[in-house]
Design a protein around this motif. Structure first.
Motif, PDB file in Angstrom:
ATOM      1  N   LYS A  24      -9.204   7.071   1.268  1.00  0.00           N
ATOM      2  CA  LYS A  24      -7.621   7.517   1.434  1.00  0.00           C
ATOM      3  C   LYS A  24      -6.817   6.574   2.452  1.00  0.00           C
ATOM      4  O   LYS A  24      -7.380   6.283   3.612  1.00  0.00           O
ATOM      5  CB  LYS A  24      -7.646   8.857   1.661  1.00  0.00           C
ATOM      6  CG  LYS A  24      -8.072   9.749   0.380  1.00  0.00           C
ATOM      7  CD  LYS A  24      -6.881   9.517  -0.723  1.00  0.00           C
ATOM      8  CE  LYS A  24      -7.524  10.027  -2.160  1.00  0.00           C
ATOM      9  NZ  LYS A  24      -6.712   9.707  -3.071  1.00  0.00           N
ATOM     10  N   ASN A  25      -5.791   6.361   2.184  1.00  0.00           N
ATOM     11  CA  ASN A  25      -4.787   5.693   3.174  1.00  0.00           C
ATOM     12  C   ASN A  25      -4.042   6.743   3.885  1.00  0.00           C
ATOM     13  O   ASN A  25      -2.888   7.326   3.389  1.00  0.00           O
ATOM     14  CB  ASN A  25      -3.811   4.774   2.337  1.00  0.00           C
ATOM     15  CG  ASN A  25      -3.005   3.910   3.402  1.00  0.00           C
ATOM     16  OD1 ASN A  25      -3.271   3.868   4.665  1.00  0.00           O
ATOM     17  ND2 ASN A  25      -2.191   3.516   3.167  1.00  0.00           N
ATOM     18  N   GLU A  79       0.926  -1.172  -0.051  1.00  0.00           N
ATOM     19  CA  GLU A  79      -0.033   0.118  -0.094  1.00  0.00           C
ATOM     20  C   GLU A  79       0.946   1.275  -0.121  1.00  0.00           C
ATOM     21  O   GLU A  79       1.828   1.482   0.973  1.00  0.00           O
ATOM     22  CB  GLU A  79      -0.917   0.147   1.248  1.00  0.00           C
ATOM     23  CG  GLU A  79      -2.043  -0.740   1.109  1.00  0.00           C
ATOM     24  CD  GLU A  79      -2.893  -0.556   2.430  1.00  0.00           C
ATOM     25  OE1 GLU A  79      -4.248  -0.225   2.082  1.00  0.00           O
ATOM     26  OE2 GLU A  79      -2.511  -0.740   3.461  1.00  0.00           O
ATOM     27  N   SER A  80       0.507   2.326  -0.846  1.00  0.00           N
ATOM     28  CA  SER A  80       1.052   3.375  -0.751  1.00  0.00           C
ATOM     29  C   SER A  80       0.317   4.440  -0.134  1.00  0.00           C
ATOM     30  O   SER A  80      -0.763   4.353  -0.336  1.00  0.00           O
ATOM     31  CB  SER A  80       1.516   4.084  -2.308  1.00  0.00           C
ATOM     32  OG  SER A  80       2.243   3.064  -2.973  1.00  0.00           O
ATOM     33  N   ASN A 136       6.636  12.345  -6.029  1.00  0.00           N
ATOM     34  CA  ASN A 136       5.039  12.411  -6.086  1.00  0.00           C
ATOM     35  C   ASN A 136       4.222  13.350  -5.469  1.00  0.00           C
ATOM     36  O   ASN A 136       3.132  13.260  -5.518  1.00  0.00           O
ATOM     37  CB  ASN A 136       4.685  10.717  -5.590  1.00  0.00           C
ATOM     38  CG  ASN A 136       5.228   9.703  -6.343  1.00  0.00           C
ATOM     39  OD1 ASN A 136       5.420   9.836  -7.606  1.00  0.00           O
ATOM     40  ND2 ASN A 136       5.781   8.736  -5.881  1.00  0.00           N
ATOM     41  N   LEU A 137       4.852  14.169  -4.612  1.00  0.00           N
ATOM     42  CA  LEU A 137       3.893  15.169  -3.743  1.00  0.00           C
ATOM     43  C   LEU A 137       3.495  15.992  -4.734  1.00  0.00           C
ATOM     44  O   LEU A 137       4.027  16.737  -5.715  1.00  0.00           O
ATOM     45  CB  LEU A 137       4.910  15.788  -2.743  1.00  0.00           C
ATOM     46  CG  LEU A 137       4.286  16.447  -1.838  1.00  0.00           C
ATOM     47  CD1 LEU A 137       3.299  15.724  -0.784  1.00  0.00           C
ATOM     48  CD2 LEU A 137       5.348  17.256  -0.871  1.00  0.00           C
ATOM     49  N   GLU A 138       2.305  16.449  -4.775  1.00  0.00           N
ATOM     50  CA  GLU A 138       1.420  17.465  -5.354  1.00  0.00           C
ATOM     51  C   GLU A 138       0.924  18.405  -4.522  1.00  0.00           C
ATOM     52  O   GLU A 138       0.587  19.443  -4.883  1.00  0.00           O
ATOM     53  CB  GLU A 138       0.114  16.706  -6.344  1.00  0.00           C
ATOM     54  CG  GLU A 138       0.654  15.711  -7.109  1.00  0.00           C
ATOM     55  CD  GLU A 138      -0.422  14.806  -7.644  1.00  0.00           C
ATOM     56  OE1 GLU A 138      -1.075  15.487  -8.537  1.00  0.00           O
ATOM     57  OE2 GLU A 138      -0.677  13.717  -7.683  1.00  0.00           O
ATOM     58  N   GLU A 158      10.541   8.588   4.204  1.00  0.00           N
ATOM     59  CA  GLU A 158      10.161   7.268   3.100  1.00  0.00           C
ATOM     60  C   GLU A 158       8.661   7.785   2.568  1.00  0.00           C
ATOM     61  O   GLU A 158       8.404   7.470   1.291  1.00  0.00           O
ATOM     62  CB  GLU A 158      10.281   6.162   3.798  1.00  0.00           C
ATOM     63  CG  GLU A 158      11.809   5.828   4.041  1.00  0.00           C
ATOM     64  CD  GLU A 158      11.947   4.410   4.817  1.00  0.00           C
ATOM     65  OE1 GLU A 158      10.854   4.045   5.322  1.00  0.00           O
ATOM     66  OE2 GLU A 158      12.834   3.719   4.890  1.00  0.00           O
ATOM     67  N   LEU A 159       8.025   8.049   3.366  1.00  0.00           N
ATOM     68  CA  LEU A 159       6.477   8.346   3.165  1.00  0.00           C
ATOM     69  C   LEU A 159       6.118   9.559   2.111  1.00  0.00           C
ATOM     70  O   LEU A 159       5.400   9.315   1.303  1.00  0.00           O
ATOM     71  CB  LEU A 159       5.625   8.581   4.301  1.00  0.00           C
ATOM     72  CG  LEU A 159       5.674   7.399   5.314  1.00  0.00           C
ATOM     73  CD1 LEU A 159       4.799   7.676   6.578  1.00  0.00           C
ATOM     74  CD2 LEU A 159       4.453   6.446   4.552  1.00  0.00           C
ATOM     75  N   LEU A 160       7.132  10.462   2.450  1.00  0.00           N
ATOM     76  CA  LEU A 160       6.995  11.700   1.407  1.00  0.00           C
ATOM     77  C   LEU A 160       7.517  11.397  -0.126  1.00  0.00           C
ATOM     78  O   LEU A 160       7.016  12.116  -1.066  1.00  0.00           O
ATOM     79  CB  LEU A 160       7.914  12.957   2.144  1.00  0.00           C
ATOM     80  CG  LEU A 160       7.184  13.780   3.104  1.00  0.00           C
ATOM     81  CD1 LEU A 160       8.202  14.400   3.950  1.00  0.00           C
ATOM     82  CD2 LEU A 160       6.076  14.360   2.645  1.00  0.00           C
ATOM     83  N   ARG A 161       8.318  10.205  -0.092  1.00  0.00           N
ATOM     84  CA  ARG A 161       8.588   9.905  -1.449  1.00  0.00           C
ATOM     85  C   ARG A 161       7.743   9.554  -2.330  1.00  0.00           C
ATOM     86  O   ARG A 161       7.482   9.221  -3.607  1.00  0.00           O
ATOM     87  CB  ARG A 161       9.745   8.836  -1.345  1.00  0.00           C
ATOM     88  CG  ARG A 161      11.246   9.318  -1.041  1.00  0.00           C
ATOM     89  CD  ARG A 161      12.166   8.349  -1.162  1.00  0.00           C
ATOM     90  NE  ARG A 161      13.402   8.912  -0.425  1.00  0.00           N
ATOM     91  CZ  ARG A 161      13.900   8.349   0.710  1.00  0.00           C
ATOM     92  NH1 ARG A 161      13.349   7.585   1.356  1.00  0.00           N
ATOM     93  NH2 ARG A 161      14.927   8.839   0.977  1.00  0.00           N
TER      94      ARG A 161
END
Length: 323
Positions: free
Chosen positions: A36-37, A5-6, A72-74, A49-52
């Motif tokens: 949403k996760n 899961e991302s 991937n952050l928008e 790691e999560l912010l990547r």
């Protein structure tokens, strides 16, 4: 979160007003059910790691070197109304939209302002001092009704303050960058209108600072402004400390040039233990505490959830967007 899961939304570790970020994450999960996760980072490593992976992050700030790896952050939802601590250029270069917490503080800070005005009108500080001495003695007071209140800054916070003052029968003057837009006050003047601004100060029993700190507002309430104010004027600052020139304020207090002040923000901040401001009986000081409310995460989560839905729909007109 399972290995495959991302994260969809990352809640960063930073706290605000002593409120744990886990409560924020839980509230976001409620606002985004079954869709949403939402993951809360617990350590710096987890955060990086999560912010990547995540398209949405929320918290106080993201260091530039960490932001550079957040491919991937928008969207970054800052949990502060002020964003001067962020490198906007870095977010723009990374193509990340930034929103703030404008409006989240409205009810609680507006209540603090109204409470401060009433406290000075009814002179509760005198009552507290007499109570400490077991002294039963009448003292004179005034009424808030019929007074003039100038609110410096007509953003979400300023509007919330004016809205709550409506019931008290006061005249209001708003100060904003674009006076041609009007506002909820009886009168609106511009920051660059020296005559209009000083005229408002001259006829106001209360001056409320509710604006952000900018090049225009830094030192706005200076010696010249205090000279214009009537000796019966009370200053209330819930904006930023440096909007008020501290030395000019001290001079005004020493010379009884104003009636008093209620300061939730100061310059410097935190206010040193030996600072002269602590010694005035007619100065109420709270430690940048007006923003505290148990409903903070609820209001913040409402904004983020709405913007996540817009992001999903391919829209970019995010609520409270600043970049």
């Amino acid at each position: 979160m399972s290995a495959d899961e991302s994260p969809d939304v990352v809640v960063l570790r930073q706290k605000i007003h002593g409120l744990p970020s886990e409560g924020y994450a839980e509230t976001l999960r409620e606002r985004l059910p079954d869709r949403k996760n939402v993951v809360r980072a617990r350590t710096p490593v987890e955060e990086r790691e999560l912010l990547r992976e995540a398209p949405v992050a929320t918290g106080f700030s993201i260091p530039e070197h960490v932001l550079a790896d957040a491919e991937n952050l928008e969207l970054f939802a800052c949990v502060f109304a002020g964003t001067g601590h962020l490198s906007m250029e870095a977010f723009e270069e990374q193509g990340v939209a930034v929103t703030n917490a404008a409006g989240v503080h409205g009810p609680n800070i507006a209540e603090q302002v109204v409470g401060s005005l009433i406290a000075f009108a009814r002179r509760f500080h005198v009552a507290w001092r007499q109570k400490e001495r077991n002294e039963w003695r009448s003292y004179q007071t005034t009424e808030l009704q019929g007074s003039t209140v100038t609110v410096v800054g007509l953003g979400a916070l300023g509007e919330a303050i004016v809205d709550r003052l409506d019931a008290f029968g006061v005249e209001t003057v708003g100060v904003r960058y674009t006076p041609e837009k009007g506002g909820p006050t009886d009168e609106v003047v511009g920051f660059d209108d020296e005559q209009g601004f000083h005229d408002a100060l001259a006829r106001s029993e209360y001056v409320v600072v509710a604006c952000p700190l900018t090049e225009t507002t830094r030192g706005l309430l200076d010696a010249n402004a205090f000279k214009t104010m009537d000796p019966d004027t009370v200053l209330v600052n819930v904006g930023r400390g440096p909007v008020v020139d501290t030395e000019a304020l001290l001079d005004a207090l020493r010379g009884n040039a104003i009636r008093g002040a209620a300061l939730d923000v100061t310059d410097p901040e935190p206010l040193p233990e030996d600072h002269e401001l602590w010694g005035f009986d007619n100065v109420l000081i709270t430690p940048h505490n007006a923003g505290h409310t148990p409903k903070y995460w609820e209001r913040m989560a409402d904004i983020v959830a709405e913007n996540v839905e817009k992001l999903d729909a391919g829209e970019d007109d995010f609520t409270n967007r600043v970049v």
